[in-house]
Design a protein around this motif. Structure first.
Motif, PDB file in Angstrom:
ATOM      1  N   GLN A  27      -2.483  -0.041   2.374  1.00 44.40           N
ATOM      2  CA  GLN A  27      -1.856  -0.848   1.330  1.00 44.40           C
ATOM      3  C   GLN A  27      -2.405  -0.594  -0.067  1.00 44.40           C
ATOM      4  O   GLN A  27      -1.756  -0.907  -1.051  1.00 44.40           O
ATOM      5  N   ASN A  28      -3.601  -0.049  -0.170  1.00 39.59           N
ATOM      6  CA  ASN A  28      -4.190   0.207  -1.494  1.00 39.59           C
ATOM      7  C   ASN A  28      -4.016   1.664  -1.938  1.00 39.59           C
ATOM      8  O   ASN A  28      -4.752   2.138  -2.795  1.00 39.59           O
ATOM      9  N   ASN A  29      -3.015   2.351  -1.402  1.00 41.03           N
ATOM     10  CA  ASN A  29      -2.753   3.744  -1.736  1.00 41.03           C
ATOM     11  C   ASN A  29      -1.940   3.798  -3.034  1.00 41.03           C
ATOM     12  O   ASN A  29      -0.711   3.687  -3.027  1.00 41.03           O
ATOM     13  N   VAL A  30      -2.641   3.954  -4.150  1.00 43.71           N
ATOM     14  CA  VAL A  30      -1.999   3.924  -5.468  1.00 43.71           C
ATOM     15  C   VAL A  30      -0.988   5.058  -5.633  1.00 43.71           C
ATOM     16  O   VAL A  30       0.062   4.867  -6.252  1.00 43.71           O
ATOM     17  N   ALA A  31      -1.261   6.203  -5.067  1.00 45.31           N
ATOM     18  CA  ALA A  31      -0.327   7.335  -5.174  1.00 45.31           C
ATOM     19  C   ALA A  31       0.973   7.037  -4.429  1.00 45.31           C
ATOM     20  O   ALA A  31       2.063   7.346  -4.927  1.00 45.31           O
ATOM     21  N   ALA A  32       0.874   6.422  -3.260  1.00 43.61           N
ATOM     22  CA  ALA A  32       2.083   6.092  -2.495  1.00 43.61           C
ATOM     23  C   ALA A  32       2.929   5.059  -3.238  1.00 43.61           C
ATOM     24  O   ALA A  32       4.157   5.185  -3.311  1.00 43.61           O
ATOM     25  N   TRP A  33       2.276   4.041  -3.802  1.00 45.21           N
ATOM     26  CA  TRP A  33       3.006   3.040  -4.586  1.00 45.21           C
ATOM     27  C   TRP A  33       3.680   3.686  -5.801  1.00 45.21           C
ATOM     28  O   TRP A  33       4.834   3.389  -6.124  1.00 45.21           O
ATOM     29  N   THR A  34       2.957   4.564  -6.471  1.00 44.68           N
ATOM     30  CA  THR A  34       3.514   5.230  -7.649  1.00 44.68           C
ATOM     31  C   THR A  34       4.680   6.133  -7.258  1.00 44.68           C
ATOM     32  O   THR A  34       5.728   6.123  -7.915  1.00 44.68           O
ATOM     33  N   ASN A  35       4.513   6.901  -6.210  1.00 41.92           N
ATOM     34  CA  ASN A  35       5.599   7.786  -5.765  1.00 41.92           C
ATOM     35  C   ASN A  35       6.820   6.994  -5.307  1.00 41.92           C
ATOM     36  O   ASN A  35       7.951   7.422  -5.530  1.00 41.92           O
ATOM     37  N   LYS A  54       4.021  -1.715 -10.834  1.00 39.72           N
ATOM     38  CA  LYS A  54       3.161  -2.865 -11.120  1.00 39.72           C
ATOM     39  C   LYS A  54       2.063  -3.010 -10.057  1.00 39.72           C
ATOM     40  O   LYS A  54       0.904  -3.267 -10.388  1.00 39.72           O
ATOM     41  N   VAL A  55       2.420  -2.816  -8.805  1.00 37.47           N
ATOM     42  CA  VAL A  55       1.417  -2.865  -7.730  1.00 37.47           C
ATOM     43  C   VAL A  55       0.405  -1.742  -7.926  1.00 37.47           C
ATOM     44  O   VAL A  55      -0.806  -1.960  -7.824  1.00 37.47           O
ATOM     45  N   GLU A  60      -5.078   0.273  -9.409  1.00 33.54           N
ATOM     46  CA  GLU A  60      -5.882   1.225 -10.186  1.00 33.54           C
ATOM     47  C   GLU A  60      -5.374   1.243 -11.620  1.00 33.54           C
ATOM     48  O   GLU A  60      -4.512   2.045 -11.973  1.00 33.54           O
ATOM     49  N   PRO A  61      -5.913   0.348 -12.464  1.00 34.24           N
ATOM     50  CA  PRO A  61      -5.406   0.221 -13.838  1.00 34.24           C
ATOM     51  C   PRO A  61      -5.510   1.487 -14.688  1.00 34.24           C
ATOM     52  O   PRO A  61      -4.809   1.605 -15.685  1.00 34.24           O
ATOM     53  N   SER A  62      -6.319   2.431 -14.308  1.00 36.22           N
ATOM     54  CA  SER A  62      -6.455   3.656 -15.097  1.00 36.22           C
ATOM     55  C   SER A  62      -5.642   4.820 -14.528  1.00 36.22           C
ATOM     56  O   SER A  62      -5.742   5.944 -15.017  1.00 36.22           O
ATOM     57  N   TYR A  63      -4.816   4.570 -13.520  1.00 34.62           N
ATOM     58  CA  TYR A  63      -4.000   5.624 -12.908  1.00 34.62           C
ATOM     59  C   TYR A  63      -2.799   5.912 -13.821  1.00 34.62           C
ATOM     60  O   TYR A  63      -1.858   5.131 -13.894  1.00 34.62           O
ATOM     61  N   VAL A  64      -2.859   7.004 -14.536  1.00 35.94           N
ATOM     62  CA  VAL A  64      -1.909   7.285 -15.614  1.00 35.94           C
ATOM     63  C   VAL A  64      -0.465   7.411 -15.137  1.00 35.94           C
ATOM     64  O   VAL A  64       0.466   7.012 -15.841  1.00 35.94           O
ATOM     65  N   SER A  65      -0.236   7.913 -13.954  1.00 38.25           N
ATOM     66  CA  SER A  65       1.134   8.151 -13.492  1.00 38.25           C
ATOM     67  C   SER A  65       1.951   6.863 -13.371  1.00 38.25           C
ATOM     68  O   SER A  65       3.142   6.848 -13.687  1.00 38.25           O
ATOM     69  N   CYS A  66       1.311   5.778 -12.937  1.00 35.98           N
ATOM     70  CA  CYS A  66       2.071   4.528 -12.827  1.00 35.98           C
ATOM     71  C   CYS A  66       2.397   3.964 -14.212  1.00 35.98           C
ATOM     72  O   CYS A  66       3.444   3.336 -14.409  1.00 35.98           O
ATOM     73  N   TRP A  67       1.533   4.223 -15.196  1.00 37.30           N
ATOM     74  CA  TRP A  67       1.817   3.805 -16.570  1.00 37.30           C
ATOM     75  C   TRP A  67       2.950   4.630 -17.166  1.00 37.30           C
ATOM     76  O   TRP A  67       3.791   4.110 -17.905  1.00 37.30           O
TER      77      TRP A  67
END
Length: 133
Positions: A27-35, A54-55, A60-67
C-alpha cells in the motif's frame, strides 16, 4: 512491469487491475500510486488521477513524478495554480517534464502583456524569481 507493458500496448483495463493489485500487496508503493494516476490521467479520468497522485504525495512528499501529475491535472482543468505546481517540481528535483512545464508557463506569462499588472504575475514572475533581473 506488467501494468507498464499493458499501458504501452493500450490494454488499460488490465493495467489498472495490475496497478491496483500491486497497491493491495504494498500500500505504500509511491511509484504504483503515481503510475495509476498517470493511467487515469491518460484516460482523462481527472478525479481518480488526482486522488492517486494525492495518495502518492502523502506517502512521499518529495517524489517529483506525482507532483508533475498534479501540475498536469491543474493544466488540464485550467487552474491558476498550474505554474506554481510546475515551479515546485523544479525545486524537488531535476525532471524534464517538470522543467518543460515550468518553462512553458514562465514564457506564456511573460508573453501575455495583459497580465503584467496582476497579483498572479507579481507572485509567479517577480516574487518567485521566475526570471533573474
Amino acid at each position: 512491469a506488467l501494468p507498464i507493458c499493458c499501458t504501452e500496448i493500450g490494454n488499460y483495463a488490465l493495467a489498472q487491475h495490475a496497478f491496483i493489485k500491486s497497491i493491495q500487496a504494498e500500500q505504500n508503493n509511491v511509484a504504483a500510486w503515481t503510475n495509476l494516476g498517470v493511467l487515469y490521467l491518460k484516460n482523462e479520468n481527472i478525479e481518480l488521477a488526482h486522488e492517486a497522485f494525492k495518495v502518492a504525495q502523502s506517502l512521499e512528499p518529495s517524489y517529483v513524478s506525482c507532483w508533475i501529475g498534479q501540475a498536469l491535472i491543474a493544466e488540464a482543468v485550467g487552474s491558476y495554480e498550474t505554474m506554481d505546481l510546475f515551479r515546485h517540481t523544479t525545486e524537488l528535483s531535476l525532471h524534464t517534464e517538470g522543467a518543460k512545464g515550468y518553462a512553458h508557463w514562465v514564457c506564456a506569462t511573460l508573453q501575455d502583456k495583459t497580465s503584467r499588472n496582476t497579483e498572479l504575475y507579481r507572485y509567479n514572475i517577480l516574487q518567485m524569481n521566475a526570471i533573474s533581473t
